[in-house]
Design a protein around this motif. Structure first.
Motif, PDB file in Angstrom:
ATOM      1  N   VAL A  85      52.107  24.762  28.365  1.00 41.60           N
ATOM      2  CA  VAL A  85      51.004  24.438  29.275  1.00 41.60           C
ATOM      3  C   VAL A  85      51.041  22.937  29.546  1.00 41.60           C
ATOM      4  CG1 VAL A  85      48.503  24.353  29.585  1.00 41.60           C
ATOM      5  CG2 VAL A  85      49.548  26.342  28.490  1.00 41.60           C
ATOM      6  N   ASN A  86      51.238  22.581  30.795  1.00 38.39           N
ATOM      7  CA  ASN A  86      51.148  21.185  31.201  1.00 38.39           C
ATOM      8  C   ASN A  86      49.941  21.014  32.102  1.00 38.39           C
ATOM      9  OD1 ASN A  86      53.529  20.441  29.856  1.00 38.39           O
ATOM     10  ND2 ASN A  86      54.784  21.085  31.600  1.00 38.39           N
ATOM     11  N   THR A  87      49.177  19.952  31.875  1.00 39.07           N
ATOM     12  CA  THR A  87      48.041  19.663  32.750  1.00 39.07           C
ATOM     13  C   THR A  87      48.410  18.504  33.665  1.00 39.07           C
ATOM     14  OG1 THR A  87      47.069  18.288  30.998  1.00 39.07           O
ATOM     15  CG2 THR A  87      46.270  20.556  31.210  1.00 39.07           C
ATOM     16  N   MET A  88      47.904  18.576  34.890  1.00 42.43           N
ATOM     17  CA  MET A  88      48.211  17.565  35.900  1.00 42.43           C
ATOM     18  C   MET A  88      46.915  17.130  36.568  1.00 42.43           C
ATOM     19  SD  MET A  88      50.345  15.813  37.827  1.00 42.43           S
ATOM     20  CE  MET A  88      50.074  14.876  39.336  1.00 42.43           C
ATOM     21  N   VAL A  89      46.575  15.847  36.460  1.00 49.51           N
ATOM     22  CA  VAL A  89      45.373  15.320  37.106  1.00 49.51           C
ATOM     23  C   VAL A  89      45.749  14.885  38.518  1.00 49.51           C
ATOM     24  CG1 VAL A  89      43.501  13.654  36.989  1.00 49.51           C
ATOM     25  CG2 VAL A  89      44.492  14.551  34.872  1.00 49.51           C
ATOM     26  N   ASP A  90      45.269  15.644  39.502  1.00 47.20           N
ATOM     27  CA  ASP A  90      45.578  15.333  40.900  1.00 47.20           C
ATOM     28  C   ASP A  90      44.671  14.234  41.453  1.00 47.20           C
ATOM     29  OD1 ASP A  90      47.657  17.148  41.137  1.00 47.20           O
ATOM     30  OD2 ASP A  90      46.337  18.787  41.729  1.00 47.20           O
ATOM     31  N   ASP A 105      50.453  20.431  26.808  1.00 43.88           N
ATOM     32  CA  ASP A 105      51.535  19.953  25.958  1.00 43.88           C
ATOM     33  C   ASP A 105      52.022  18.611  26.499  1.00 43.88           C
ATOM     34  OD1 ASP A 105      51.744  22.283  24.187  1.00 43.88           O
ATOM     35  OD2 ASP A 105      52.382  23.336  25.988  1.00 43.88           O
ATOM     36  N   LYS A 106      52.050  18.530  27.834  1.00 44.77           N
ATOM     37  CA  LYS A 106      52.200  17.254  28.521  1.00 44.77           C
ATOM     38  C   LYS A 106      50.974  17.061  29.412  1.00 44.77           C
ATOM     39  CE  LYS A 106      57.271  17.067  28.849  1.00 44.77           C
ATOM     40  NZ  LYS A 106      58.409  16.999  29.813  1.00 44.77           N
ATOM     41  N   ILE A 107      50.501  15.831  29.486  1.00 46.63           N
ATOM     42  CA  ILE A 107      49.374  15.510  30.374  1.00 46.63           C
ATOM     43  C   ILE A 107      49.909  14.564  31.433  1.00 46.63           C
ATOM     44  CG2 ILE A 107      47.053  14.564  30.550  1.00 46.63           C
ATOM     45  CD1 ILE A 107      46.734  15.122  27.538  1.00 46.63           C
ATOM     46  N   LEU A 108      50.034  15.082  32.637  1.00 49.79           N
ATOM     47  CA  LEU A 108      50.575  14.310  33.744  1.00 49.79           C
ATOM     48  C   LEU A 108      49.447  13.807  34.632  1.00 49.79           C
ATOM     49  CD1 LEU A 108      52.657  17.315  34.000  1.00 49.79           C
ATOM     50  CD2 LEU A 108      53.994  15.227  34.039  1.00 49.79           C
ATOM     51  N   MET A 109      49.618  12.631  35.204  1.00 51.07           N
ATOM     52  CA  MET A 109      48.612  12.086  36.103  1.00 51.07           C
ATOM     53  C   MET A 109      49.304  11.490  37.326  1.00 51.07           C
ATOM     54  SD  MET A 109      45.882  10.212  33.533  1.00 51.07           S
ATOM     55  CE  MET A 109      44.691   9.927  34.855  1.00 51.07           C
ATOM     56  N   ALA A 110      48.758  11.789  38.506  1.00 55.50           N
ATOM     57  CA  ALA A 110      49.214  11.077  39.694  1.00 55.50           C
ATOM     58  C   ALA A 110      48.943   9.595  39.493  1.00 55.50           C
ATOM     59  CB  ALA A 110      48.479  11.593  40.933  1.00 55.50           C
ATOM     60  N   ALA A 181      47.350  10.496  28.270  1.00 54.60           N
ATOM     61  CA  ALA A 181      48.294  11.051  29.244  1.00 54.60           C
ATOM     62  C   ALA A 181      49.695  10.744  28.746  1.00 54.60           C
ATOM     63  CB  ALA A 181      48.064  10.453  30.635  1.00 54.60           C
ATOM     64  N   THR A 182      50.650  11.552  29.166  1.00 49.02           N
ATOM     65  CA  THR A 182      52.022  11.375  28.695  1.00 49.02           C
ATOM     66  C   THR A 182      52.971  10.930  29.799  1.00 49.02           C
ATOM     67  OG1 THR A 182      52.445  13.734  29.073  1.00 49.02           O
ATOM     68  CG2 THR A 182      51.759  13.085  26.856  1.00 49.02           C
TER      69      THR A 182
END
Length: 239
Positions: A85-90, A105-110, A181-182
């Motif tokens: 599960v990866n989360t992405m903050v748009d 598992d990874k926290i991605l951010m724009a 965030a990663t």
């Protein structure tokens, strides 16, 4: 703040599954919103039925948050998924939505997105004894939030509590530094960068050309002024 339109759906994107969590995150019953104007844990349960237990999943978030318990419930639902599960903050992952972001598992951010974290709060009424109990309950809820963030946070508990006390709006870079965030995602392609650069060059060229014309007009005006002054001084009369 402008209202974020609700979007809660599961989509296929290049053979991967993306679950969109856009809009308020609340419990199954809300006194402030009509049905369909918010996202609740049951929505996520229903959508996860269409995901194989080991499928990888990306959660795309744009939400100001809402109910802390709804956020915790969604967090735990996502954490229990057996696939990655990866989360992405748009856009923004604020309040309860920032809790959901921690499920990745990874926290991605724009690169231009933000996260906001703060202490739990509520509307309440009652006598002094009842209000003291509410304060105690909020402290306990705060402890559960701290426990969730500390799975990712790289600082101390006291440092985290200071950020929560301050109701902190954090940039993507700040979230990376804090462990919340990663990875930062830059959605602009090299072609886009090249085109943007070319556009800037074209615009600058136009301004430079205009500046040259303005300078030429200025010089021409000064020459006319000098000529008029010479004629006036030589022969007299009105200019």
């Amino acid at each position: 703040m402008k209202k974020i339109e609700v979007r809660c759906e599961l989509v296929e994107n290049n053979n991967s599954k993306e679950l969109f969590i856009y809009g308020p995150v609340l419990d199954n019953k809300s006194y402030w919103y009509d049905e369909g104007e918010y996202i609740c844990p049951q929505n996520i349960i229903d959508l996860l039925k269409d995901v194989n237990v080991e499928d990888d999943l990306t959660i795309r978030i744009n939400s100001y948050g809402g109910s802390v318990f709804a956020g915790i419930a969604i967090y735990n639902l996502l954490k229990s998924h057996k696939g990655t599960v990866n989360t992405m903050v748009d856009g923004i992952a604020a309040s309860a939505a920032s809790i959901i972001a921690m499920a990745g598992d990874k926290i991605l951010m724009a690169k231009n997105s933000m996260m906001m974290i703060h202490n739990a709060w509520c509307f309440t009424s009652g006598n002094a004894k009842e209000l003291r109990k509410v304060a105690d309950d909020l402290d306990k809820i705060g402890d559960s939030l701290v426990e969730t963030y500390m799975d990712k946070f790289v600082g101390t508990v006291d440092e985290l509590k200071t950020l929560l006390d301050d109701e902190s709006y954090l940039t993507a870079n700040e979230c990376i530094d804090l462990g919340l965030a990663t990875e930062i995602v830059d959605n602009s392609s090299k072609d886009d960068d090249a085109q943007a650069k070319q556009n800037k060059v074209s615009i600058l060229a136009k301004y430079r050309e205009r500046a040259k014309l303005n300078e030429a007009d200025k010089n021409e005006g000064e020459k006319i002024e000098e000529c008029q002054s010479f004629i006036f001084n030589k022969f007299g009369g009105n200019r």
